[in-house]
Design an enzyme around this catalytic site. Structure first.
Site, PDB file in Angstrom:
ATOM      1  N   CYS A   6      34.801  63.121  50.022  1.00 40.91           N
ATOM      2  CA  CYS A   6      33.177  63.823  49.426  1.00 40.91           C
ATOM      3  C   CYS A   6      33.559  64.380  48.636  1.00 40.91           C
ATOM      4  CB  CYS A   6      33.176  65.208  50.955  1.00 40.91           C
ATOM      5  SG  CYS A   6      31.605  66.280  49.737  1.00 40.91           S
TER       6      CYS A   6
ATOM      7  N   CYS B  56      32.198  68.961  48.239  1.00 43.54           N
ATOM      8  CA  CYS B  56      33.764  69.741  48.517  1.00 43.54           C
ATOM      9  C   CYS B  56      34.325  70.442  47.411  1.00 43.54           C
ATOM     10  CB  CYS B  56      34.924  68.782  49.708  1.00 43.54           C
ATOM     11  SG  CYS B  56      33.531  68.676  51.289  1.00 43.54           S
TER      12      CYS B  56
ATOM     13  N   HIS C  47      31.704  71.433  54.886  1.00 37.38           N
ATOM     14  CA  HIS C  47      30.749  69.935  54.794  1.00 37.38           C
ATOM     15  C   HIS C  47      30.352  70.057  56.093  1.00 37.38           C
ATOM     16  CE1 HIS C  47      30.806  65.592  53.842  1.00 37.38           C
ATOM     17  NE2 HIS C  47      31.134  65.286  54.937  1.00 37.38           N
TER      18      HIS C  47
ATOM     19  N   ASN D 207      16.672  66.275  50.340  1.00 37.80           N
ATOM     20  CA  ASN D 207      17.091  65.320  51.006  1.00 37.80           C
ATOM     21  C   ASN D 207      18.324  65.201  51.742  1.00 37.80           C
ATOM     22  OD1 ASN D 207      15.122  63.988  49.177  1.00 37.80           O
ATOM     23  ND2 ASN D 207      16.054  63.075  48.142  1.00 37.80           N
TER      24      ASN D 207
ATOM     25  N   SER E 197      22.832  60.704  50.139  1.00 29.54           N
ATOM     26  CA  SER E 197      23.856  59.786  50.653  1.00 29.54           C
ATOM     27  C   SER E 197      25.595  60.378  50.237  1.00 29.54           C
ATOM     28  CB  SER E 197      23.942  58.879  49.270  1.00 29.54           C
ATOM     29  OG  SER E 197      23.921  59.559  48.174  1.00 29.54           O
TER      30      SER E 197
ATOM     31  N   HIS F  29      27.248  66.526  53.042  1.00 30.60           N
ATOM     32  CA  HIS F  29      27.295  67.806  52.639  1.00 30.60           C
ATOM     33  C   HIS F  29      26.112  68.229  52.430  1.00 30.60           C
ATOM     34  CE1 HIS F  29      30.734  70.447  50.778  1.00 30.60           C
ATOM     35  NE2 HIS F  29      29.619  71.076  50.462  1.00 30.60           N
TER      36      HIS F  29
ATOM     37  N   HIS G 128      23.267  69.992  50.700  1.00 32.59           N
ATOM     38  CA  HIS G 128      22.903  69.971  49.217  1.00 32.59           C
ATOM     39  C   HIS G 128      21.679  69.829  48.491  1.00 32.59           C
ATOM     40  CE1 HIS G 128      23.585  65.712  48.706  1.00 32.59           C
ATOM     41  NE2 HIS G 128      22.791  65.691  48.205  1.00 32.59           N
TER      42      HIS G 128
ATOM     43  N   GLN H 140      19.109  69.083  45.472  1.00 37.13           N
ATOM     44  CA  GLN H 140      18.821  69.009  43.821  1.00 37.13           C
ATOM     45  C   GLN H 140      17.479  69.504  42.985  1.00 37.13           C
ATOM     46  OE1 GLN H 140      18.927  64.393  42.819  1.00 37.13           O
ATOM     47  NE2 GLN H 140      19.116  64.068  45.075  1.00 37.13           N
TER      48      GLN H 140
ATOM     49  N   GLU I 237      -0.865  53.603  55.460  1.00 41.15           N
ATOM     50  CA  GLU I 237      -0.746  54.524  54.841  1.00 41.15           C
ATOM     51  C   GLU I 237      -0.251  53.903  53.287  1.00 41.15           C
ATOM     52  OE1 GLU I 237       0.553  53.488  57.504  1.00 41.15           O
ATOM     53  OE2 GLU I 237      -0.015  54.851  58.772  1.00 41.15           O
TER      54      GLU I 237
HETATM   55  O1  LIG Z   1       0.251  48.990  64.038  1.00 42.65           O
HETATM   56  P1  LIG Z   1       1.458  48.930  63.617  1.00 42.65           P
HETATM   57  O2  LIG Z   1       2.584  47.951  63.335  1.00 42.65           O
HETATM   58  O3  LIG Z   1       1.706  49.196  65.527  1.00 42.65           O
HETATM   59  O4  LIG Z   1       2.686  50.529  63.515  1.00 42.65           O
HETATM   60  C1  LIG Z   1       2.960  49.346  61.755  1.00 42.65           C
HETATM   61  O5  LIG Z   1       1.728  49.693  61.374  1.00 42.65           O
HETATM   62  C2  LIG Z   1       0.771  50.927  61.429  1.00 42.65           C
HETATM   63  C3  LIG Z   1      -0.247  51.037  59.889  1.00 42.65           C
HETATM   64  O6  LIG Z   1       0.532  51.392  58.753  1.00 42.65           O
HETATM   65  C4  LIG Z   1       1.183  52.308  60.720  1.00 42.65           C
HETATM   66  O7  LIG Z   1       0.575  53.903  61.121  1.00 42.65           O
HETATM   67  C5  LIG Z   1       2.419  52.936  61.680  1.00 42.65           C
HETATM   68  O8  LIG Z   1       3.208  53.582  61.122  1.00 42.65           O
HETATM   69  C6  LIG Z   1       3.325  51.117  61.613  1.00 42.65           C
HETATM   70  O9  LIG Z   1       5.083  51.582  62.684  1.00 42.65           O
HETATM   71  O1  LIG Z   2      19.796  61.066  44.286  1.00 43.86           O
HETATM   72  P1  LIG Z   2      19.923  61.061  45.634  1.00 43.86           P
HETATM   73  O2  LIG Z   2      20.558  61.767  46.367  1.00 43.86           O
HETATM   74  O3  LIG Z   2      21.676  59.945  44.620  1.00 43.86           O
HETATM   75  O4  LIG Z   2      19.410  59.992  45.865  1.00 43.86           O
HETATM   76  C1  LIG Z   2      17.775  60.174  46.905  1.00 43.86           C
HETATM   77  O5  LIG Z   2      16.984  60.858  46.457  1.00 43.86           O
HETATM   78  C2  LIG Z   2      16.683  60.569  44.846  1.00 43.86           C
HETATM   79  C3  LIG Z   2      15.407  62.020  44.905  1.00 43.86           C
HETATM   80  O6  LIG Z   2      14.228  61.830  45.494  1.00 43.86           O
HETATM   81  C4  LIG Z   2      15.529  58.648  45.542  1.00 43.86           C
HETATM   82  O7  LIG Z   2      15.155  58.602  43.956  1.00 43.86           O
HETATM   83  C5  LIG Z   2      16.947  58.371  46.217  1.00 43.86           C
HETATM   84  O8  LIG Z   2      15.861  56.848  45.937  1.00 43.86           O
HETATM   85  C6  LIG Z   2      17.476  58.567  47.057  1.00 43.86           C
HETATM   86  O9  LIG Z   2      18.342  57.967  47.964  1.00 43.86           O
END
Ligand SMILES: O=P(O)(O)O[C@H]1O[C@H](CO)[C@@H](O)[C@H](O)[C@H]1O
Ligand SMILES: O=P(O)(O)O[C@H]1O[C@H](CO)[C@@H](O)[C@H](O)[C@H]1O
Lengths: 340, 340
Positions: free
Chosen positions: B52, B55, B114, B154, B162, B165, B167, B169, B318
């Protein structure tokens, strides 16, 4: 190249259609990836699956039997997020504000062939889907309770698609969703000021520069917009100024189908996989107004970044700040163009 | 209950902080799920992992060796999306608009252990993280090139994390990201009109109703906002009107740490898994202005919907329309409250 700085340094680009920004970090594509890999199945599906509720002749969960359809087939969503006969009400309780939303949700099967996707269909076959979108849009537009019609497709399990049978959806409703509202405002402001189409003027610039165009025929352009968010985001735009897909003639529909065919085939070649994406058509509201400021277009938002199994995560910074991308629109164009 | 219609019929709710809407479809939770399941690992991690790069004592990819830290530890991101010494430029070429963006990105390790996450740490241990956020925020705020500081985490592979551990940002930059800009405008407009805090007035309403509050102590409230998008989205808000986290006293910091501890523990219990989410603190810009209209808050956006393996996909509708949710904020509150 527009500006070599854009290929080398962090910057933000302005989305003329939404008024929002995307953060671009070209150097970041170099970072190693130790995170989640997607499980992508490249297994060939059969042409008919007796457990699929979208295949012709099969029974859906509500007991209805699908007809033996031969091209596109439409039905009302059995688990619709919006309902026609829902109650009408409003909450205006200080800072708690809500209002009822009614609508109609449909499912559009693109083909009876369970094994196919748009990328495997001919332009002539896709044309049938386009005609179906036009017919459904027309019907919904005539409904006085429907003021906006969102046509979209979720393709691939990674995009929340729960059935691999080729299909898309149509959610139509009484008010404008957020994203449409933004594009409505931006286009309206531009149209008032310049008496011309925002997207039309943008296309003219792109045609002159030839830096972000992937494909064009007589009537349509496929490009990576300057402000693209997703690594391989693209947009199909009619060259003529049209407010909605009903403005498209039968001849134009075939050219549109060709554009869809070209970009979806290129996508499948990119990482040698059935390329997941959400696609959608943004067009004028169906509120009875002329909406001359609208220039309809279709966008593809594919999640993959580096390979068939490594996607771009729109998470922490992207949710709380702005969308962020690691490769520039121009590098994506080069990769996609090479696959035509 | 505010309005029983909200529990039974499709509606949209207004987000007072962004000015956008969320579509709520209460009846939709009943639909069967045949789509993708997430691979969630409930394996217990060791307290130290020699592979890691976060760590204590281990070497990072750029050759730097982590100190033998005992609580929180901060370093500059080795693959930063924003860079301090980047070039400054602007593109204003018709409808192609871009500008350089500089900034500083940091990684904040929450604990040398960790195996832990915030949910496994005591309020006293979390308090150290809060003090670290305050210190980093202060340093960055003093930098004249930094006008906004985004603190976020995240958590979980499904959220693009990724490294397991514990953490988070900090991405700081010269301009306001989209989401912050929206909240800035909404709070400013409200403050001008009412000479009071938008979020403060909202809290007063929620305290009176007691319908969406999960937990409170003397200084903080944890609630599901009326306009929550993610199924189990929550927000931690200071009861006193504070523009940024530097307004928080040491005593308040411990109460804040307690609030973080309570909600993250409840999350882990909900589906009996280390609950993934992105969290972030929205606070006043560091542009040298007083920004009295700002009331800082922390939000959690967890993706899970039905179980440890079924998440909510924010895809087609969405992305092209508005966010949509299947269970109401009030049902989510009930489920989370029962776990305290
Ligand atoms: O309508 P479906 O295919 O069951 O569902 C999918 O599309 C929808 C519309 O973008 C979303 O709200 C759902 O989260 C997604 O799983
Ligand atoms: O910075 P990381 O942990 O490598 O990356 C993660 O967080 C970032 C910030 O939200 C995003 O842009 C990346 O897509 C995600 O994989």
């Amino acid at each position: 190249m527009t500006n070599t700085n854009l290929q080398d340094y962090s910057h933000k680009r302005y989305n003329i259609l939404t008024g929002e920004w995307v953060l671009v970090s070209p150097h970041r594509a170099k970072r190693p990836w130790q995170g989640q890999n997607e499980a992508i199945s490249n297994e060939k599906r059969p042409s008919y699956d007796e457990t699929c509720y979208l295949c012709a002749g099969n029974t859906r969960i509500n007991g209805e039997v699908n007809p033996n359809y031969t091209d596109a087939f439409v039905f009302t969503n059995d688990f619709a997020a919006l309902q026609k006969d829902s109650k009408t009400f409003a909450v205006n309780d200080g800072l708690l504000v809500a209002q009822s939303e009614t609508g109609i949700c449909k499912v559009v099967c693109f083909s009876p062939d369970h094994s196919k996707s748009l990328a495997d269909m001919t332009p002539k076959e896709i044309e049938k889907v386009v005609f179906t979108w036009q017919k459904e849009f027309k019907d919904l537009a005539e409904n006085p309770d429907i003021n906006y019609v969102q046509i979209f497709e979720n393709k691939g399990a990674v995009m929340g698609c729960s059935n691999p049978h080729p299909h898309g959806q149509i959610w139509s409703q009484s008010t404008l969703p957020n994203e449409v509202d933004k594009k409505n405002t931006q286009q309206l402001n531009y149209f008032y000021k310049n008496n011309s189409s925002l997207l039309g003027d943008y296309l003219a610039q792109e045609l002159e520069k030839q830096e972000r165009i992937i494909f064009e025929n007589d009537e349509f352009i496929v490009l990576v917009p300057f402000w693209a968010v997703w690594p391989f985001e693209t947009m199909i735009v009619p060259k003529k100024h049209q407010a909605n897909i009903l403005d498209m003639s039968a001849e134009q529909a075939l050219q549109y189908a060709e554009a869809i065919s070209v970009i979806t085939k290129a996508y499948d070649k990119l990482f040698n996989t059935s390329f997941p994406y959400s696609s959608g058509i943004h067009q004028a509201p169906t509120d009875g107004n002329e909406n001359k400021h609208w220039h309809w277009h279709m966008s593809f938002y594919p999640p993959l970044l580096r390979s068939a199994t490594v996607k771009k995560f729109m998470v922490g910074y992207e949710m709380f700040g702005s969308p962020q991308r690691d490769i520039t629109a121009e590098s994506a164009v080069k990769m996609l163009r090479d696959l035509l």
